[in-house]
Design an enzyme around this catalytic site. Structure first.
Site, PDB file in Angstrom:
ATOM      1  N   ARG A  36       0.523  -1.288  -0.150  1.00  0.00           N
ATOM      2  CA  ARG A  36       0.325  -0.087   0.510  1.00  0.00           C
ATOM      3  C   ARG A  36       0.643   1.411  -0.163  1.00  0.00           C
ATOM      4  NH1 ARG A  36      -5.112  -1.220   4.073  1.00  0.00           N
ATOM      5  NH2 ARG A  36      -6.239  -1.864   2.423  1.00  0.00           N
ATOM      6  N   LYS A 197     -17.693 -15.641   4.706  1.00  0.00           N
ATOM      7  CA  LYS A 197     -18.890 -15.390   5.147  1.00  0.00           C
ATOM      8  C   LYS A 197     -20.494 -15.493   4.050  1.00  0.00           C
ATOM      9  CE  LYS A 197     -17.524 -13.243   9.500  1.00  0.00           C
ATOM     10  NZ  LYS A 197     -16.314 -12.552   9.034  1.00  0.00           N
ATOM     11  N   GLY A 351      -7.417  -7.778   0.482  1.00  0.00           N
ATOM     12  CA  GLY A 351      -8.028  -8.214   1.346  1.00  0.00           C
ATOM     13  C   GLY A 351      -7.419  -9.606   1.249  1.00  0.00           C
ATOM     14  N   GLY A 374     -12.630  -4.305   1.717  1.00  0.00           N
ATOM     15  CA  GLY A 374     -13.384  -4.109   1.679  1.00  0.00           C
ATOM     16  C   GLY A 374     -14.348  -2.327   0.823  1.00  0.00           C
TER      17      GLY A 374
END
Ligand SMILES: Nc1ncnc2c1ncn2[C@@H]1O[C@H](COP(=O)(O)OP(=O)(O)OP(=O)(O)O)[C@@H](O)[C@H]1O
Ligand SMILES: O=C(O)[C@H](O)COP(=O)(O)O
Length: 397
Positions: A36, A197, A351, A374
């Protein structure tokens, strides 16, 4: 791009408040992955080389409005100096007199890194006073923090209300690559969705079903679908209240002519452990009491073949519990197929998938690895990202 970009700004002699995402993984005070920081360098260099006084702001971790010593940005400042091969200024304050003093001493081309903005309780509350205080430090605002663009916080959103603003090069590139992929895809277009999830991926699956030719599901979330197909899944991850939704997605895929692929075999374990007893079984033969922790070799091959005949692939979420060696093969196999697919444009949706690709040493072989976890998910869901929505539009001049 609809939003102004850094190329639309005259930055010479101007103080520029630039939000970047330096939320890098730390391991015992050492930066574990500086992707990053590297991703923000083009914008930082552009501002500095063009004579701006650059004020950099970022968060790290979730200190919840308090000073947390381990989350200071000092190691980031040091790494930034190494990468830029020059010295920069770093202040241990987020805002206040010391910051104002240091900003007033900046000369053209200088770079100052503020302390972790989430040490200030106003940051995540999008507090207007803090926004005004940041705005008073500068004459222009540049947002290049794609990874945090889905947060409406002061440094990502609030401050844009008080300064002329534009997107940095990283945000511009992320929007271009992800935006093009979704609105004007090369076909066959394939999406691979994994992770744990169902709840977190509903919006993405739903949105992608309107766009892709093939949708392949892996990871823990696959087993809610396998259950919906009517198979026993033992103790595998299940979101019971999402079974009906899973069925509706399979129906939607059929109606839309989307090939919807689920695992046909799995690696099962007798406990959730690296040392568990394991075996490969067909998907309709998951033994009761066992858990499926990875896709099996037949599934890996099936998914790899689809990848190879696709022109564009988006991948978000691991195929299995890749952090444990016995359950890393599916994720590795998919990553390898993507790496080998020369005529396929490959996008990794940030992610865990980005971390997995990095872990397997295959990052260089991918066409685009998003710096947003996200943020890229929300973008793929078709949601407006507040950090981008807040920036000035091109036509507003
Ligand atoms: N079969 C499985 N059973 C239980 N957990 C799984 C299984 N497959 C993958 N996982 C776990 O899912 C986790 C990632 O799930 P999550 O939904 O958080 O993905 P993600 O972080 O959103 O992915 P990304 O960050 O790429 O968007 C990993 O830690 C992995 O161990
Ligand atoms: O790592 C991320 O996804 C971003 O830096 C945002 O961090 P957050 O989830 O703590 O807001």
């Amino acid at each position: 791009m609809r939003k102004k970009t850094i190329n639309d700004l005259q930055v010479k002699g101007k103080r520029v408040f630039c939000r970047v995402d330096f939320n890098v993984p730390m391991d015992g005070g050492v930066i574990a992955d500086d992707t990053r920081i590297r991703a923000a360098l083009p914008t930082i260099r552009h501002l500095s080389d063009n004579g701006a006084m650059v004020i950099l702001a970022s968060h790290m971790g979730r200190p919840k409005g308090k000073i947390v010593e381990e989350l200071r940005l000092a190691p980031v400042a040091k790494r930034l100096e190494e990468l830029l091969e020059r010295s920069i200024h770093y202040t241990r304050e987020v805002i206040g007199e010391e910051v104002e003093k240091q900003v007033s001493e900046l000369r053209e081309g200088d770079i100052l890194l503020l302390e972790n903005v989430r040490f200030h309780p106003g940051e995540e509350k999008n507090d207007a006073e803090l926004a005004k205080a940041f705005a008073n430090l500068a004459e222009l605002y540049v947002n290049d923090a794609f990874g945090t663009a889905h947060r409406a916080h002061v440094s990502t959103e609030g401050v844009a209300k008080y300064l002329p603003s534009a997107a940095g090069f990283l945000i511009e590139k992320e929007l271009e690559v992800l935006g093009n992929a979704l609105s004007n895809p090369q076909r066959p277009f394939t999406a691979i969705i994994g992770g744990a999830k169902v709840k977190d991926k509903i919006g993405v699956i739903d949105n992608l079903l309107d766009k892709v030719d093939h949708l392949m599901i892996g990871g823990g979330l696959a087993f809610t679908f396998v259950k919906a197909q009517g198979h026993d899944i033992g103790n595998s991850l299940l979101e019971e209240d999402k079974i009906e939704l899973a069925k509706s997605f399979m129906k939607k895929a059929e109606e839309k002519g989307v090939q919807f692929l689920l695992p046909i075999d799995a690696i099962v374990a007798d406990s959730f452990s690296e040392h568990a007893q394991t075996k490969v079984v067909d998907i309709e033969q998951i033994p009761s009491g066992w858990l499926a922790l990875d896709i099996g070799p037949k599934t890996t091959e099936l998914y790899s073949n689809v990848i190879k005949k696709s022109k564009l692939v988006i991948w978000n979420g691991p195929m299995g519990v890749f952090e444990m060696e016995p359950f890393a093969q599916g994720t590795k196999g998919v990553a390898q197929a993507l790496a080998e697919a020369d005529n396929t444009y490959t996008i990794i949706g940030g992610g865990d998938s980005a971390r997995a690709v990095e872990h397997f040493g295959l990052s260089e072989k991918m066409d685009h690895i998003s710096t947003g976890g996200g943020a890229s998910l929300e973008f793929m869901e078709g949601k407006d990202l507040p950090g981008i929505a807040a920036l000035d539009d091109r036509h507003s001049e």
